[in-house]
Enzyme design. Structure first.
Site, PDB file in Angstrom:
ATOM      1  N   TYR A   1       0.803  -1.227   0.000  1.00 60.02           N
ATOM      2  CA  TYR A   1       0.000   0.000   0.000  1.00 60.02           C
ATOM      3  C   TYR A   1       0.838   1.280   0.000  1.00 60.02           C
ATOM      4  O   TYR A   1       0.532   2.230   0.724  1.00 60.02           O
ATOM      5  CB  TYR A   1      -0.930   0.020   1.211  1.00 60.02           C
ATOM      6  CG  TYR A   1      -1.850  -1.164   1.313  1.00 60.02           C
ATOM      7  CD1 TYR A   1      -2.619  -1.572   0.235  1.00 60.02           C
ATOM      8  CD2 TYR A   1      -1.955  -1.879   2.496  1.00 60.02           C
ATOM      9  CE1 TYR A   1      -3.476  -2.655   0.330  1.00 60.02           C
ATOM     10  CE2 TYR A   1      -2.813  -2.963   2.600  1.00 60.02           C
ATOM     11  CZ  TYR A   1      -3.565  -3.349   1.510  1.00 60.02           C
ATOM     12  OH  TYR A   1      -4.408  -4.430   1.608  1.00 60.02           O
TER      13      TYR A   1
ATOM     14  N   TYR B   1     -15.224  -3.470   1.073  1.00 61.61           N
ATOM     15  CA  TYR B   1     -13.866  -3.987   0.925  1.00 61.61           C
ATOM     16  C   TYR B   1     -13.866  -5.414   1.463  1.00 61.61           C
ATOM     17  O   TYR B   1     -14.291  -5.657   2.604  1.00 61.61           O
ATOM     18  CB  TYR B   1     -12.840  -3.148   1.695  1.00 61.61           C
ATOM     19  CG  TYR B   1     -11.469  -3.789   1.697  1.00 61.61           C
ATOM     20  CD1 TYR B   1     -10.614  -3.648   0.600  1.00 61.61           C
ATOM     21  CD2 TYR B   1     -11.043  -4.563   2.758  1.00 61.61           C
ATOM     22  CE1 TYR B   1      -9.377  -4.257   0.576  1.00 61.61           C
ATOM     23  CE2 TYR B   1      -9.797  -5.183   2.746  1.00 61.61           C
ATOM     24  CZ  TYR B   1      -8.967  -5.029   1.655  1.00 61.61           C
ATOM     25  OH  TYR B   1      -7.750  -5.641   1.631  1.00 61.61           O
TER      26      TYR B   1
END
Length: 427
Positions: free
Chosen positions: A9, A137
């Site tokens: 990320y 998600y």
């Protein structure tokens, strides 16, 4: 220096060096020079009892000396059998068939295969797609990515390369409930199940919804005869104040019981990776046959790893023995973080169980926010437009107040820096 580690990320070219941790203790991360930071993230929701709990450590150590791993195909062992039995006892109603895997994303993938296989056994082979919700998600693997919000999630850039699922708003009112029912009715031949993160949408924006929304989803699934799949990888194990988020409906006339339940993260108390997908009897029975071809063909190499199962069993011991005051955590977070509502750039402050969220209208530089937090002895990892905390359930009040102080002070510091820059630009 070559970047041997490709980190998660982040943009490797511009991201600052990661913070090096050499040890953990209780709710703290410990740096190379003895610096200590309260981990207000509980290692991405997982370290529910804090770090290095002696009961968990002793269970894993003892298992390591006996048998660290053995394949689960054609072999079984007591830690897995015990854990499956305990989870089946804890889960609502007849959610009592436990399939082991090695991560939360894989648990979601297994749930998808269970749902598709279930309908194939019931002569509905066209049911191969799923409905999920805006801001959802469900993980980073390919199937799980397809369930994430195709426009707003971190996986939006892959939307053209993965299976296209159906996404609708959460049914919070009559209009959005009608939209959910419309899509399920129009695509009843192709939708196998509905995925929901009960009461808390996690990495899609840390958004909450109430039990009425959850019951509307359950009712729509019943009406259109599709499976309800609850992704409690983040919310399971008392994060919302109940053992599972769906337990918040237990006192209703008709409690919400998903057909399939996914669990992970805190399952092993943050010790090592493991997840489970738990099915109700009617789903399991779809695969229970004399026909070998009707079996669920899935089997991760490290599924039911004995070390992970031992950690999970020890974690369940602690939940049975420890009366965590999640309501107290929520009260402190609500009271302390509420002062940030007075800042113009703060869109919302919301708390539920051991989750506290500050959402910005115009997100500041989140790396700067994180740097301000670290300077104050707290580790949090803001993302998107949210600064949030999911502390270990064992956190003491003093440490929780320090987390809140850091969130408040960091927000004020970053807003002051932003205002200063705007003034300078006007000169």
């Amino acid at each position: 220096m070559m970047n041997s580690v490709w980190r998660p990320y982040c943009q490797m070219k511009t991201a600052p060096p990661p913070m090096k941790i050499v040890a953990t203790e209780g709710c703290h991360l410990i740096g190379e020079n003895g610096e200590r930071w309260i981990d207000g993230m509980a290692s991405w929701w997982s370290a529910c009892h804090g770090y290095n709990h002696p009961h968990v450590r002793e269970a894993v150590t003892a298992q390591l000396q006996r048998m660290p791993h053995v394949m689960f195909g054609g072999i079984t062992h007591d830690p897995a059998e015990c854990l499956a039995s305990r989870l089946a006892e804890m889960a609502p109603e007849d959610l009592n068939h436990v399939f082991f895997s090695d991560s939360g994303s894989v648990a979601v993938e297994v749930a998808m295969k269970m749902a598709i296989g279930h309908w194939r056994r019931h002569d509905r082979p066209g049911r191969t797609r799923f409905l999920a919700f805006e801001n959802a998600y469900h993980g980073d693997t390919t199937g799980a990515m397809s369930l994430c919000d195709p426009q707003r999630s971190m996986h939006a850039r892959y939307s053209g390369a993965i299976t296209q699922q159906f996404h609708v708003p959460l049914p919070r009112d009559e209009t959005t409930e009608a939209e959910l029912n419309r899509v399920l009715a129009e695509h009843s031949d192709s939708i196998a199940g509905v995925f929901v993160e009960p009461l808390v949408q996690g990495a899609g924006g840390m958004r909450f919804h109430d039990v009425n929304t959850l019951t509307r989803i359950r009712d729509a699934c019943r009406r259109h005869d599709v499976l309800l799949i609850a992704d409690e990888i983040a919310t399971g194990f008392q994060r919302t104040g109940k053992m599972f988020a769906v337990n918040h409906t237990a006192d209703l006339h008709s409690p919400v019981v998903p057909d399939i339940l996914c669990l992970g993260k805190a399952l092993t108390a943050g010790t090592m990776s493991m997840a489970v997908t738990i099915a109700r009897s009617h789903v399991f029975d779809s695969f229970y046959s004399d026909d070998p071809g009707a079996a669920l063909m899935h089997g991760p190499t490290f599924m039911a790893n004995p070390l992970a199962c031992s950690a999970a069993n020890a974690s369940l011991d602690l939940f049975e023995q420890t009366p965590y005051e999640v309501g107290n955590i929520e009260s402190i977070l609500r009271e302390r973080l509420s002062v940030l509502r007075d800042i113009d750039n703060v869109a919302d402050v919301r708390c539920f169980g051991a989750i506290g969220v500050v959402q910005f209208r115009d997100p500041p530089n989140m790396q700067t926010v994180q740097d301000e937090l670290v300077r104050r002895g707290v580790w949090l990892r803001p993302f998107g437009d949210c600064l949030y905390t999911t502390p270990p359930l064992c956190i003491v009040d003093e440490s929780l107040h320090q987390v809140c102080d850091a969130m408040i002070e960091a927000t004020h510091a970053v807003m002051a820096q932003s205002n200063s820059r705007e003034v300078n630009q006007l000169r």
